[in-house]
Design a protein around this motif. Structure first.
Motif, PDB file in Angstrom:
ATOM      1  N   PHE A  37       0.853  -1.189   0.000  1.00 16.23           N
ATOM      2  CA  PHE A  37       0.000   0.000   0.000  1.00 16.23           C
ATOM      3  C   PHE A  37       0.890   1.239   0.000  1.00 16.23           C
ATOM      4  CE2 PHE A  37      -2.909  -3.171   1.667  1.00 16.23           C
ATOM      5  CZ  PHE A  37      -4.112  -2.834   1.062  1.00 16.23           C
ATOM      6  N   GLN A  38       0.483   2.246  -0.753  1.00 21.69           N
ATOM      7  CA  GLN A  38       1.198   3.519  -0.743  1.00 21.69           C
ATOM      8  C   GLN A  38       0.878   4.254   0.554  1.00 21.69           C
ATOM      9  OE1 GLN A  38      -0.088   6.332  -3.684  1.00 21.69           O
ATOM     10  NE2 GLN A  38       1.831   7.478  -3.665  1.00 21.69           N
ATOM     11  N   ILE A  39       1.847   5.004   1.071  1.00 20.04           N
ATOM     12  CA  ILE A  39       1.673   5.658   2.365  1.00 20.04           C
ATOM     13  C   ILE A  39       1.714   7.165   2.187  1.00 20.04           C
ATOM     14  CG2 ILE A  39       2.654   5.958   4.661  1.00 20.04           C
ATOM     15  CD1 ILE A  39       3.797   3.016   4.128  1.00 20.04           C
ATOM     16  N   ALA A  40       0.662   7.828   2.647  1.00 15.85           N
ATOM     17  CA  ALA A  40       0.550   9.286   2.600  1.00 15.85           C
ATOM     18  C   ALA A  40       0.434   9.781   4.031  1.00 15.85           C
ATOM     19  CB  ALA A  40      -0.674   9.699   1.783  1.00 15.85           C
ATOM     20  N   THR A  41       1.387  10.583   4.475  1.00 15.88           N
ATOM     21  CA  THR A  41       1.423  11.023   5.872  1.00 15.88           C
ATOM     22  C   THR A  41       1.266  12.534   5.970  1.00 15.88           C
ATOM     23  OG1 THR A  41       2.929   9.192   6.366  1.00 15.88           O
ATOM     24  CG2 THR A  41       2.712  10.919   8.035  1.00 15.88           C
ATOM     25  N   HIS A  42       0.280  12.945   6.735  1.00 17.11           N
ATOM     26  CA  HIS A  42       0.029  14.359   7.009  1.00 17.11           C
ATOM     27  C   HIS A  42       1.128  14.879   7.935  1.00 17.11           C
ATOM     28  CE1 HIS A  42      -2.697  17.655   8.789  1.00 17.11           C
ATOM     29  NE2 HIS A  42      -1.735  17.530   9.683  1.00 17.11           N
ATOM     30  N   ALA A  43       1.839  15.910   7.489  1.00 23.18           N
ATOM     31  CA  ALA A  43       2.862  16.545   8.324  1.00 23.18           C
ATOM     32  C   ALA A  43       2.885  18.030   7.990  1.00 23.18           C
ATOM     33  CB  ALA A  43       4.236  15.918   8.082  1.00 23.18           C
ATOM     34  N   ILE A  44       2.592  18.867   8.967  1.00 21.15           N
ATOM     35  CA  ILE A  44       2.540  20.314   8.736  1.00 21.15           C
ATOM     36  C   ILE A  44       3.708  21.029   9.399  1.00 21.15           C
ATOM     37  CG2 ILE A  44       1.230  22.409   9.289  1.00 21.15           C
ATOM     38  CD1 ILE A  44      -1.289  20.979   8.523  1.00 21.15           C
ATOM     39  N   GLY A  45       3.995  20.749  10.663  1.00 21.78           N
ATOM     40  CA  GLY A  45       5.076  21.426  11.359  1.00 21.78           C
ATOM     41  C   GLY A  45       6.453  20.903  10.987  1.00 21.78           C
ATOM     42  N   ASP A  46       7.493  21.683  11.300  1.00 19.43           N
ATOM     43  CA  ASP A  46       8.847  21.267  10.928  1.00 19.43           C
ATOM     44  C   ASP A  46       9.297  20.023  11.678  1.00 19.43           C
ATOM     45  OD1 ASP A  46       9.111  22.588  13.367  1.00 19.43           O
ATOM     46  OD2 ASP A  46      10.486  24.117  12.618  1.00 19.43           O
ATOM     47  N   ALA A  47       8.860  19.847  12.923  1.00 19.63           N
ATOM     48  CA  ALA A  47       9.209  18.636  13.663  1.00 19.63           C
ATOM     49  C   ALA A  47       8.529  17.419  13.043  1.00 19.63           C
ATOM     50  CB  ALA A  47       8.810  18.770  15.133  1.00 19.63           C
ATOM     51  N   ALA A  48       7.274  17.593  12.638  1.00 14.80           N
ATOM     52  CA  ALA A  48       6.553  16.478  12.010  1.00 14.80           C
ATOM     53  C   ALA A  48       7.188  16.083  10.689  1.00 14.80           C
ATOM     54  CB  ALA A  48       5.089  16.861  11.804  1.00 14.80           C
ATOM     55  N   ASN A  49       7.553  17.061   9.876  1.00 13.44           N
ATOM     56  CA  ASN A  49       8.178  16.747   8.589  1.00 13.44           C
ATOM     57  C   ASN A  49       9.516  16.038   8.784  1.00 13.44           C
ATOM     58  OD1 ASN A  49       6.739  17.817   5.998  1.00 13.44           O
ATOM     59  ND2 ASN A  49       6.325  19.343   7.566  1.00 13.44           N
ATOM     60  N   SER A  50      10.308  16.482   9.761  1.00 11.33           N
ATOM     61  CA  SER A  50      11.576  15.809  10.032  1.00 11.33           C
ATOM     62  C   SER A  50      11.344  14.361  10.465  1.00 11.33           C
ATOM     63  CB  SER A  50      12.349  16.557  11.125  1.00 11.33           C
ATOM     64  OG  SER A  50      12.867  17.773  10.648  1.00 11.33           O
ATOM     65  N   GLU A  51      10.340  14.149  11.283  1.00 13.95           N
ATOM     66  CA  GLU A  51      10.046  12.797  11.764  1.00 13.95           C
ATOM     67  C   GLU A  51       9.633  11.870  10.624  1.00 13.95           C
ATOM     68  OE1 GLU A  51      10.171   9.802  14.094  1.00 13.95           O
ATOM     69  OE2 GLU A  51      10.421  11.739  15.075  1.00 13.95           O
ATOM     70  N   TRP A  76       6.509   7.407  -1.544  1.00 13.29           N
ATOM     71  CA  TRP A  76       6.120   7.890  -0.218  1.00 13.29           C
ATOM     72  C   TRP A  76       5.593   9.320  -0.356  1.00 13.29           C
ATOM     73  CZ3 TRP A  76       7.107   3.899   3.136  1.00 13.29           C
ATOM     74  CH2 TRP A  76       8.136   3.009   2.824  1.00 13.29           C
ATOM     75  N   ARG A  77       4.412   9.570   0.175  1.00 16.17           N
ATOM     76  CA  ARG A  77       3.812  10.892   0.081  1.00 16.17           C
ATOM     77  C   ARG A  77       3.868  11.611   1.424  1.00 16.17           C
ATOM     78  NH1 ARG A  77      -1.287  11.104  -3.875  1.00 16.17           N
ATOM     79  NH2 ARG A  77      -1.585  12.999  -2.622  1.00 16.17           N
ATOM     80  N   ILE A  78       4.246  12.872   1.394  1.00 20.20           N
ATOM     81  CA  ILE A  78       4.112  13.724   2.578  1.00 20.20           C
ATOM     82  C   ILE A  78       3.071  14.783   2.241  1.00 20.20           C
ATOM     83  CG2 ILE A  78       5.250  15.301   4.180  1.00 20.20           C
ATOM     84  CD1 ILE A  78       7.807  13.771   3.807  1.00 20.20           C
ATOM     85  N   GLU A  79       1.977  14.746   2.978  1.00 19.69           N
ATOM     86  CA  GLU A  79       0.838  15.621   2.722  1.00 19.69           C
ATOM     87  C   GLU A  79       1.009  16.949   3.462  1.00 19.69           C
ATOM     88  OE1 GLU A  79      -1.432  14.509   0.458  1.00 19.69           O
ATOM     89  OE2 GLU A  79      -0.078  12.775   0.368  1.00 19.69           O
ATOM     90  N   HIS A  80       0.894  18.022   2.744  1.00 20.59           N
ATOM     91  CA  HIS A  80       0.971  19.416   3.213  1.00 20.59           C
ATOM     92  C   HIS A  80       2.403  19.939   3.215  1.00 20.59           C
ATOM     93  CE1 HIS A  80      -3.185  18.849   4.082  1.00 20.59           C
ATOM     94  NE2 HIS A  80      -2.970  18.062   5.119  1.00 20.59           N
ATOM     95  N   ALA A  81       3.306  19.320   4.030  1.00 20.61           N
ATOM     96  CA  ALA A  81       4.710  19.762   4.064  1.00 20.61           C
ATOM     97  C   ALA A  81       4.797  21.286   4.139  1.00 20.61           C
ATOM     98  CB  ALA A  81       5.455  19.237   2.836  1.00 20.61           C
TER      99      ALA A  81
END
Length: 563
Positions: free
Chosen positions: A360-374, A392-397
């Protein structure tokens, strides 16, 4: 006489069954460059046969030579089943929203919507009028409030909601979906008291030692557990309204972020009736929904490429507006607050691994800089185990440490971003972070410079689904009022080609759909729009005002303006 069984063996290929002629055609080639054409040929499968540089010319038919003994006579090419002279109008690919919430959009259209209110008093009046016009309801449910838009400078309270409606429970989701506002009746119905603890990844706003009325992120579940769920018939009505809203603004495909089993069943019911027109790339809301919907692996494309569950949506942090976005340093306007990770680092990796092992493809919501780093750390670790084309998808960034921007260019990561958020957030982002911490904020051009696939969307219903507003903002970094003049952090503007690419080819690529639709490449589904202006030469402010005259999906007209 030639038998029907021999038709498939004929040496002449079937010609296109339709043509859209006399167009100012704008498409995107496989490398993302804009190409021009004058006519679009559509085959009898509803796919693009050919882009013709000039006007369409009827092929000259030459009588075939007599075949050798025992061979069938070649048949003449099939004629066109339709021909439309577009009168020089601009034709572009159908636009794809890389991140939206289909059912939430539909439900917002059949419940109380506060997104147009500009003050707390205006919201209270609208809530009161809605209740008076809907007697007999056991709950009032709605969405769209935004204390920043009201200029309130704080969250609203249960007492202020009681002043509008106090006799029945009221539950209203914030515009970003990361906080909810409850009146006292709703708080009582949920059994929340002064002794109720905030759950991990959530926050109960408190005042004078008791719940103040707003519940942030995971704390929303404390109220939502007693809120009545929409009935299947309500979901069916909501889905139809959502489709009409999307088609009217030229959205022919959308990545549905956070699909529940109930949403999926509504999508299937619509498709079984032949009523599903918009193409939906679904991402399940967590592991339970992923396995309920798809089982051991992503589903196949269903209903002529209109529906597929290909991935899972995870949420790591909240949003800037509710100060739930997870930051490395305290909020500039709230000392001691850094937002909240909604799941632990171990949980994040475990869920990502569980989904990845079944492809399955993974899309992860991350808005803050700590979340994006994680998330970047997690992807780097998991990429050692899970090889191949993962996307791998990072949503919002939205808020990224400048040092982390080059990391997006590794491991096949896709940045799934929403230009309209920048137009709505720039003042708030400056207040929340301070000028010195904005180097990686809404950094679209930096993503392209780091060779990151950049897929654009709207996050509807958090924002309007209108992709032309998104294209305009991507090019200008100005809001609907043209502010700030010259654009906020203008070095992050992108070209028209890149903006259109983000809403077409790259949005399809982000959902593993680039071979099926998105660019009007021959062999793809013929999804396209006829619009009222040439957006390739228009100013961004004029692009924002674009009107969709017709929307076509799979070679069939599905929307006409005014009808």
């Amino acid at each position: 006489m030639l038998g029907l069984g021999l038709v498939a063996a004929l040496p002449f290929p079937a010609f296109a069954s339709g043509v859209i002629d006399n167009v100012n055609g704008i498409a995107v080639d496989p490398s993302g460059r804009v190409v021009r054409f004058g006519a679009l040929l559509i085959n009898d499968e509803g796919k693009v046969e050919k882009l013709i540089p000039g006007r369409y010319q009827e092929p000259e038919y030459k009588k075939p030579k007599k075949p050798k003994r025992g061979q069938p006579w070649p048949q003449p090419p099939k004629g066109l089943s339709f021909k439309l002279d577009a009168g020089g109008k601009t034709l572009i690919p159908g636009l794809i929203d890389a991140h939206g919430h289909v059912m939430s959009l539909g439900l917002s259209l059949i419940t109380l919507d506060l997104s147009d209110t500009r003050s707390l008093a205006e919201a209270q009046a609208k809530i009161r009028a809605y209740a008076q016009a809907s007697p007999g309801r056991k709950w009032i449910i709605g969405t769209g409030w935004n204390q920043e838009q009201w200029g309130l400078g704080r969250f609203p309270t249960a007492a202020e909601l009681d002043a509008a409606v106090g006799d029945i429970p009221v539950w209203l989701s914030r515009v970003d979906g990361h906080a909810g506002w409850a009146n006292s009746a709703a708080i009582r119905a949920a059994g929340v008291t002064a002794t109720t603890k905030s759950p991990t990844g959530g926050r109960i706003e408190m005042a004078a030692g008791k719940p103040a009325g707003v519940f942030v992120d995971q704390a929303m579940a404390l109220i939502e557990k007693v809120v009545p769920a929409p009935a299947p018939k309500d979901r069916d009505i909501a889905l139809e309204k959502a489709q009409r809203a999307l088609l009217a603004v030229g959205v022919t495909g959308i990545a549905d972020m956070g699909t529940s089993i109930e949403d999926w069943q509504a999508f299937r019911r619509s498709a079984d009736r032949g009523a599903l027109r918009v193409r939906i790339m679904a991402y399940a809301a967590g592991l339970d929904n992923m396995t309920l919907i798809a089982g051991p692996e992503p589903t196949q494309w269903l209903y002529d490429d209109r529906l597929r569950l290909g991935g899972i949506k995870l949420v790591l942090d909240g949003a800037l507006g509710s100060r739930g976005a997870w930051l490395k340093v305290d909020y500039a306007d709230a000392s001691g607050q850094r937002g909240l990770p909604m799941i632990s680092a171990t949980q994040l990796r475990n869920v990502m691994s569980r989904a990845a092992m079944d492809n399955f493809q993974i899309a992860t919501h991350a808005i803050g800089d700590a979340a994006n780093s994680e998330v970047l750390d997690a992807i780097q670790e998991l990429s050692e185990t899970y090889k191949g084309d993962r996307r791998w998808r990072i949503e919002h960034a939205q808020i990224v440490s400048p040092a982390d921007l080059p990391r997006f260019g590794q491991f096949g990561i896709i940045a799934s971003m929403q230009p309209v958020h920048e137009a709505s957030d720039w003042r708030m982002a400056t207040t929340r972070l301070g000028e010195a911490r904005l180097g990686g904020a809404y950094a679209w051009k930096a993503m392209l410079d780091n060779r990151v696939p950049l897929a654009f969307g709207s996050d509807v219903p958090v924002e309007s689904p209108n992709p032309f507003a998104g294209i305009a903002v991507a090019m200008s970094r100005e809001d609907a009022k043209g502010e700030p003049f010259g654009g906020w952090m203008p070095t992050q503007r992108v070209s028209f080609d890149a903006a259109l690419d983000g809403f077409t080819r790259q949005a399809a690529f982000a959902g593993f759909a680039e071979k099926r639709f998105g660019s009007l490449v021959p062999g793809q589904r013929a999804d396209f729009l006829l619009i009222d202006r040439d957006i390739s030469t228009a100013r961004p402010a004029d692009i924002r005002a674009t009107q969709v005259l017709e929307t076509w999906i799979g070679g069939k007209r599905v929307h006409v303006k005014g009808q």
